[in-house]
Motif scaffolding. Structure first.
Motif, mmCIF file in Angstrom:
data_model
loop_
_atom_site.group_PDB
_atom_site.id
_atom_site.type_symbol
_atom_site.label_atom_id
_atom_site.label_comp_id
_atom_site.label_asym_id
_atom_site.label_seq_id
_atom_site.Cartn_x
_atom_site.Cartn_y
_atom_site.Cartn_z
ATOM 1 N N TYR A 169 30.163 166.267 47.320
ATOM 2 C CA TYR A 169 29.286 167.323 46.827
ATOM 3 C C TYR A 169 29.005 168.323 47.934
ATOM 4 O O TYR A 169 28.799 167.942 49.093
ATOM 5 C CB TYR A 169 27.965 166.727 46.325
ATOM 6 N N GLU A 170 29.025 169.601 47.587
ATOM 7 C CA GLU A 170 28.675 170.670 48.523
ATOM 8 C C GLU A 170 27.659 171.588 47.853
ATOM 9 O O GLU A 170 27.809 171.956 46.684
ATOM 10 C CB GLU A 170 29.923 171.480 48.915
ATOM 11 N N ARG A 171 26.636 171.947 48.601
ATOM 12 C CA ARG A 171 25.650 172.913 48.122
ATOM 13 C C ARG A 171 25.195 173.751 49.305
ATOM 14 O O ARG A 171 24.553 173.235 50.217
ATOM 15 C CB ARG A 171 24.460 172.221 47.464
ATOM 16 N N GLY A 172 25.553 175.014 49.296
ATOM 17 C CA GLY A 172 25.214 175.865 50.420
ATOM 18 C C GLY A 172 25.819 175.312 51.695
ATOM 19 O O GLY A 172 27.024 175.024 51.757
ATOM 20 N N PRO A 173 25.007 175.084 52.720
ATOM 21 C CA PRO A 173 25.540 174.560 53.987
ATOM 22 C C PRO A 173 25.696 173.037 54.001
ATOM 23 O O PRO A 173 26.171 172.486 54.984
ATOM 24 C CB PRO A 173 24.489 174.995 55.002
ATOM 25 N N HIS A 174 25.291 172.367 52.916
ATOM 26 C CA HIS A 174 25.274 170.899 52.891
ATOM 27 C C HIS A 174 26.596 170.353 52.348
ATOM 28 O O HIS A 174 27.125 170.848 51.347
ATOM 29 C CB HIS A 174 24.123 170.388 52.020
ATOM 30 N N ARG A 175 27.106 169.318 53.007
ATOM 31 C CA ARG A 175 28.289 168.602 52.541
ATOM 32 C C ARG A 175 27.986 167.109 52.546
ATOM 33 O O ARG A 175 27.457 166.583 53.528
ATOM 34 C CB ARG A 175 29.494 168.857 53.450
ATOM 35 N N THR A 176 28.330 166.437 51.472
ATOM 36 C CA THR A 176 28.079 165.002 51.407
ATOM 37 C C THR A 176 29.280 164.279 50.819
ATOM 38 O O THR A 176 30.054 164.845 50.035
ATOM 39 C CB THR A 176 26.841 164.676 50.553
ATOM 40 N N GLU A 227 28.435 160.008 54.242
ATOM 41 C CA GLU A 227 28.715 161.082 55.193
ATOM 42 C C GLU A 227 27.909 162.320 54.820
ATOM 43 O O GLU A 227 27.786 162.669 53.633
ATOM 44 C CB GLU A 227 30.210 161.409 55.189
ATOM 45 N N TYR A 228 27.383 162.975 55.831
ATOM 46 C CA TYR A 228 26.609 164.199 55.603
ATOM 47 C C TYR A 228 26.940 165.207 56.698
ATOM 48 O O TYR A 228 27.050 164.847 57.884
ATOM 49 C CB TYR A 228 25.108 163.918 55.614
ATOM 50 N N GLY A 229 27.101 166.460 56.302
ATOM 51 C CA GLY A 229 27.344 167.526 57.258
ATOM 52 C C GLY A 229 26.537 168.755 56.910
ATOM 53 O O GLY A 229 26.271 169.038 55.725
ATOM 54 N N TYR A 230 26.145 169.495 57.935
ATOM 55 C CA TYR A 230 25.412 170.749 57.747
ATOM 56 C C TYR A 230 26.148 171.835 58.512
ATOM 57 O O TYR A 230 26.325 171.734 59.740
ATOM 58 C CB TYR A 230 23.973 170.629 58.240
ATOM 59 N N ALA A 231 26.607 172.860 57.784
ATOM 60 C CA ALA A 231 27.387 173.941 58.380
ATOM 61 C C ALA A 231 26.476 175.133 58.662
ATOM 62 O O ALA A 231 25.933 175.745 57.732
ATOM 63 C CB ALA A 231 28.519 174.344 57.449
ATOM 64 N N PHE A 232 26.304 175.441 59.939
ATOM 65 C CA PHE A 232 25.510 176.590 60.335
ATOM 66 C C PHE A 232 26.360 177.855 60.284
ATOM 67 O O PHE A 232 27.587 177.807 60.401
ATOM 68 C CB PHE A 232 24.979 176.413 61.767
ATOM 69 N N GLU A 233 25.699 178.985 60.121
ATOM 70 C CA GLU A 233 26.402 180.248 60.257
ATOM 71 C C GLU A 233 26.874 180.397 61.701
ATOM 72 O O GLU A 233 26.187 180.010 62.632
ATOM 73 C CB GLU A 233 25.481 181.413 59.876
ATOM 74 N N GLY A 234 28.054 180.933 61.868
ATOM 75 C CA GLY A 234 28.590 181.076 63.216
ATOM 76 C C GLY A 234 29.621 180.031 63.557
ATOM 77 O O GLY A 234 30.118 179.992 64.683
ATOM 78 N N HIS A 290 32.567 173.023 66.521
ATOM 79 C CA HIS A 290 32.250 174.448 66.601
ATOM 80 C C HIS A 290 33.530 175.245 66.757
ATOM 81 O O HIS A 290 34.395 174.897 67.579
ATOM 82 C CB HIS A 290 31.327 174.746 67.785
ATOM 83 N N ARG A 291 33.648 176.297 65.940
ATOM 84 C CA ARG A 291 34.765 177.229 66.062
ATOM 85 C C ARG A 291 34.216 178.521 66.652
ATOM 86 O O ARG A 291 33.436 179.232 66.009
ATOM 87 C CB ARG A 291 35.425 177.479 64.716
ATOM 88 N N PHE A 292 34.614 178.802 67.892
ATOM 89 C CA PHE A 292 34.108 179.985 68.579
ATOM 90 C C PHE A 292 34.627 181.265 67.932
ATOM 91 O O PHE A 292 33.899 182.232 67.765
ATOM 92 C CB PHE A 292 34.508 179.939 70.059
ATOM 93 N N ASP A 293 35.920 181.253 67.588
ATOM 94 C CA ASP A 293 36.558 182.360 66.890
ATOM 95 C C ASP A 293 37.848 181.806 66.300
ATOM 96 O O ASP A 293 38.019 180.586 66.198
ATOM 97 C CB ASP A 293 36.807 183.549 67.832
ATOM 98 N N GLU A 294 38.742 182.667 65.901
ATOM 99 C CA GLU A 294 39.987 182.208 65.298
ATOM 100 C C GLU A 294 40.877 181.454 66.280
ATOM 101 O O GLU A 294 41.807 180.760 65.874
ATOM 102 C CB GLU A 294 40.761 183.405 64.724
ATOM 103 N N ARG A 295 40.605 181.574 67.571
ATOM 104 C CA ARG A 295 41.476 180.973 68.581
ATOM 105 C C ARG A 295 40.918 179.691 69.182
ATOM 106 O O ARG A 295 41.675 178.784 69.524
ATOM 107 C CB ARG A 295 41.741 181.988 69.701
#
Length: 646
Positions: free
Chosen positions: A348-355, A376-383, A426-431
């Protein structure tokens, strides 16, 4: 020991480089972590993907050579090519790794570990490795992790032929290709390897060789709305080695999997799959009547439902019948075992939440039942930052030798584990991308041989001879920290992985054998026009190993491989590798040799460009996968069945 390593890292950062896996995985779609095709960036569990491009650059002779340049994957090997090779994932036991070929479990039911050393890279499209327990989805053996080897689809790539030669008179040859229409596809791969090898033991001077003839074939057809797939893989040959007394001996082996699956859509949001599979695993000694045989038949069904765009359910059942037969020093063993696995998974995903939540149930004929789970739980921050936490349990049912071999105990309970992991990606940018994780794995009821009598009258008057019994008496605790960094911007690719782990016996506080507490891998690749240059470096710390009367310490080592790949023209490619560039003398198992510095060359001819127009015309999922072999689709329901992606 560190000086040559630092020099190599410095050279790598200033010059050419190496085969790179997919920590910064781009568009890869993986199936092993969840049993459903999922874009890798949506998977919370730690996953490594070794793709076809990395395999081709490596000039590896078996798939274990591809695994060793990744942190958290320790190898133990009893000598040269074709010798038994164990994989320890994040410090767990080698028999705590579930190994599959196209989704079919190849762990033997007798003794030992899956024969990864017999799988030629020339037949492999990619390898998916999941770190951490997955017993809720797969049942027994998946305590430390899962390795899924996915064979090639030659119709997609076009026909190709390859020949190679290298150190120890190693000859390789391969043929891959296929044919496809809009509704039918046929894929074929053949691989041959023959090597004179080198002495198995450090105290021996007799070269021991290896030969392996392998093949894989697939037929896929669209019958109305359904897709039918028939797959077969087989490896057979002879492995020579020196026994405990340094006597030259050899054994014939055969490993094979066959599977049939039928998948069809149910409405617009669901998919059902039914299938059957068989494993044949056999080893026969040529100087005695000893042998090992496993035959395992299975049937299974899986249902996937895309409840909403961000909510997916999956459920499945699998029933297996296993026949294990062996003879050791003339003593026969026969064991027939039935096994039932059931699982239910919710993503399940809702906004920044992944479970993700998964629940599994296994009913083993002699070891009883086991309930396993993953949360399992994940929280995706902007950036581009993801924080995640994982928890799960695993188990391993005792094999036939544990129950009925020397010291056998039919009353053994399963080995059980509880695993916890917290991390950040964390993904700093595309590279640039980086990750950091901390994990802990507690394993209880480990099976260990307990000596009951040391000889006549010892320790009790009733003792007649040396004897003992397998019992659930041991416990292990594994704690560790793992970090990774990846850079991908043409013409450079860089990957760095490091792990510090502390795998210990809870009762004795001793470090578990054949597992390094510290290791670091560095891979760098540089493309210069039609030439790809690469350097792979592994720095592994000291390890304890079996010894008498006390364990021995194996020295730390630095292993470096230099690779080069030249695309001579659109059809011809020349690839080379210098194995063990520093000519390091090291051991992966006490008193067993490893390769010295050696050069390997390979020439391939592919008259047609990659891709097949007929495949591009096939419906839905096939058109997507040709456009980009690992491109995620907006909806999971258009993906191929679990073991058919790529």
């Amino acid at each position: 020991m560190l000086r040559p390593f630092l020099l190599l890292v410095g050279a790598a950062c200033a010059a050419p480089a190496t085969a790179l896996d997919t920590f910064a995985a781009g568009n890869h779609v993986v199936v092993t972590a969840t049993r459903t095709p999922t874009p890798i960036e949506e998977v919370l569990a730690p996953v490594i993907v070794i793709d076809r491009a990395a395999i081709e650059r490596s000039v590896a002779t078996d798939v274990t050579e591809l695994l060793r340049f990744h942190a958290g994957l320790d190898l133990g090997r009893n000598g040269g090519p074709g010798q038994t090779t164990s994989v320890f994932i994040r410090g767990a036991e080698s028999n705590h790794t579930l190994v599959m070929v196209d989704g079919v479990r190849i762990n033997p039911g007798t003794i030992g570990v899956a024969a990864l050393q017999n799988i030629p890279p020339g037949l492999v499209e990619r390898i998916e490795i999941v770190k951490g327990p997955r017993s809720a989805l797969y049942g027994t053996d998946a305590i430390g992790g899962v390795i899924n080897v996915i064979t090639r689809r030659g119709a997609r790539d076009g026909w190709s032929v390859e020949v190679g030669y290298g150190a120890y008179d190693t000859l390789q040859a391969g043929l891959n290709g296929g044919y496809a229409t809009e509704r039918l596809e046929f894929d074929l791969g053949i691989s041959y390897l023959d090597s004179a090898g080198f002495p198995t033991r450090t105290t021996d001077d007799t070269d021991r060789g290896y030969d392996n003839l392998s093949a894989s074939a697939q037929v896929r057809a669209e019958v109305g709305p359904a897709e039918v797939a028939l797959r077969h893989w087989r490896a057979a040959g002879t492995s020579e080695y020196s026994d405990f007394f340094l006597t030259p001996v050899d054994q014939d082996f055969e490993n094979a999997t066959t599977s049939l699956s039928i998948a069809w859509p149910i409405g617009d949001s669901a998919r059902a799959t039914v299938g059957a599979s068989r494993l044949d695993d056999e080893v026969e000694q040529n100087q005695s009547a000893d042998y090992l045989r496993t035959a395992r038949d299975g049937i299974e069904a899986q249902f996937e439902w895309q409840v909403a765009s961000a909510h997916a359910l999956a459920a499945g059942a699998r029933f297996e019948q296993e026949e294990a037969r062996s003879a050791s020093f003339g003593t026969p063993l026969r064991a027939d075992t039935d096994l039932l696995n059931l699982f239910l998974q919710d993503q399940y995903e809702r906004g920044p939440h992944r479970t993700l939540a998964a629940l599994g149930y296994t009913d083993h004929e002699t070891a009883g039942d086991a309930v396993t789970w993953n949360l399992e739980y994940g929280y995706a921050f902007e950036g581009g930052t993801l924080l995640y936490g994982l928890a799960g349990s695993g188990f391993r049912a005792p094999d036939a030798t544990d129950r009925y071999g020397y010291g056998g105990n039919p009353g053994l309970e399963p080995e059980r584990s509880r695993n916890y992991e917290f991390g950040v990606r964390h993904r700093f940018d595309e590279r640039h991308s980086a990750s950091l994780a901390a994990f802990r794995n507690d394993i209880d009821d480990l099976i260990e041989f307990v000596t009951l009598c040391f000889g006549p009258g010892l320790p009790d008057p009733g003792c007649v001879e040396f004897s003992g019994q397998n019992r659930n008496v041991a416990e292990a605790r594994i704690e560790g920290i793992e970090a990774a960094y990846a850079y991908d911007a043409a013409p450079w690719q860089v990957r760095v992985e490091a792990i510090h782990q502390d795998p210990r016996d809870v009762r004795t506080d001793a470090v578990l054998l054949r597992r390094a507490r510290d290791s670091l891998t560095v891979s760098v690749q540089r493309s210069i026009g039609p030439v790809d240059l690469g350097l792979d470096v592994l720095a592994a710390g000291e390890r304890e190993d079996f010894g008498f009367p006390q364990p021995v310490t194996l020295d730390s080592y630095v292993l470096a491989n230099l690779t080069a790949r030249w695309r001579v023209n659109r059809a011809v490619t020349l690839t080379g590798r210098i194995e063990n560039l520093l000519d390091e003398q090291y051991e992966l198992a006490h008193t067993y040799n490893t390769p010295d510095r050696g050069v390997y060359l390979s020439l391939s001819y592919a008259p047609r460009p990659r891709g097949n127009a007929a495949l591009a015309g096939r419906r839905g999922h096939d058109a997507r996968t040709v456009a980009g072999a690992y491109s995620p689709s907006p909806s999971r329901r258009d993906q191929e069945q679990p073991w058919a992606t790529d």
